[in-house]
Design a protein around this motif. Structure first.
Motif, PDB file in Angstrom:
ATOM      1  N   GLU A 247       7.712  72.580  14.524  1.00 49.45           N
ATOM      2  CA  GLU A 247       9.157  72.400  14.669  1.00 49.45           C
ATOM      3  C   GLU A 247       9.650  71.287  13.761  1.00 49.45           C
ATOM      4  N   ASN A 248       8.822  70.265  13.574  1.00 53.24           N
ATOM      5  CA  ASN A 248       9.170  69.155  12.691  1.00 53.24           C
ATOM      6  C   ASN A 248       8.126  69.105  11.574  1.00 53.24           C
ATOM      7  N   TRP A 249       8.329  69.888  10.550  1.00 51.04           N
ATOM      8  CA  TRP A 249       7.353  70.022   9.465  1.00 51.04           C
ATOM      9  C   TRP A 249       7.085  68.716   8.755  1.00 51.04           C
ATOM     10  N   THR A 250       8.085  67.826   8.679  1.00 51.95           N
ATOM     11  CA  THR A 250       7.923  66.618   7.867  1.00 51.95           C
ATOM     12  C   THR A 250       6.788  65.729   8.366  1.00 51.95           C
ATOM     13  N   LYS A 251       6.438  65.800   9.637  1.00 51.00           N
ATOM     14  CA  LYS A 251       5.338  64.961  10.120  1.00 51.00           C
ATOM     15  C   LYS A 251       3.989  65.472   9.620  1.00 51.00           C
TER      16      LYS A 251
ATOM     17  N   ASN B  96      11.955  66.114  -2.426  1.00 47.75           N
ATOM     18  CA  ASN B  96      13.418  66.108  -2.279  1.00 47.75           C
ATOM     19  C   ASN B  96      13.857  66.857  -1.021  1.00 47.75           C
ATOM     20  N   GLY B  97      13.086  66.719   0.047  1.00 46.96           N
ATOM     21  CA  GLY B  97      13.433  67.330   1.321  1.00 46.96           C
ATOM     22  C   GLY B  97      13.014  68.778   1.486  1.00 46.96           C
ATOM     23  N   SER B  98      12.445  69.401   0.451  1.00 48.45           N
ATOM     24  CA  SER B  98      12.025  70.802   0.533  1.00 48.45           C
ATOM     25  C   SER B  98      10.511  70.894   0.675  1.00 48.45           C
ATOM     26  N   PRO B  99      10.017  71.791   1.562  1.00 46.68           N
ATOM     27  CA  PRO B  99       8.573  71.926   1.748  1.00 46.68           C
ATOM     28  C   PRO B  99       7.939  72.813   0.664  1.00 46.68           C
ATOM     29  N   PHE B 100       6.789  72.375   0.190  1.00 45.03           N
ATOM     30  CA  PHE B 100       6.007  73.131  -0.794  1.00 45.03           C
ATOM     31  C   PHE B 100       4.568  73.241  -0.312  1.00 45.03           C
ATOM     32  N   LEU B 101       3.961  74.388  -0.607  1.00 43.32           N
ATOM     33  CA  LEU B 101       2.545  74.581  -0.328  1.00 43.32           C
ATOM     34  C   LEU B 101       1.786  74.488  -1.648  1.00 43.32           C
TER      35      LEU B 101
END
Length: 86
Positions: free
Chosen positions: A16-20, A43-48
């Motif tokens: 639910e909170n990916w940033t952690k 920049n706030g966007s998730p990358f794999l």
């Protein structure tokens, strides 16, 4: 580095909170295939990120890409170095 036949343990978590989970190694399912990737935020966007980024470029997670997060790497249980050559 991970090798074929390594045994890894992933802790099932809620994303639910990916940033952690930034900079963590995660297990994901995309198009029915399991992948072990490193999650980074730029920049706030998730990358794999793949461990072999020369062949597999980073992948931005957008609403158009269906990614099922299954867990975060907890521990390497066993490493198979039988095919490892220097």
């Amino acid at each position: 580095y991970f090798f074929e036949n390594d045994r890894l343990a992933f802790l099932k978590v809620s994303f639910e909170n990916w940033t952690k989970y930034d900079s963590k190694i995660i297990l994901v399912k995309m198009s029915g295939t399991l992948y072990i990737k490193k999650l980074y935020f730029e920049n706030g966007s998730p990358f794999l990120y793949s461990f072999n980024d020369r062949i597999f470029p980073k992948l931005e997670i957008t609403k158009d890409i269906k990614v099922e997060f299954l867990g975060v790497l907890f521990k390497r249980l066993e490493q198979d170095l039988s095919n490892f050559k220097i």
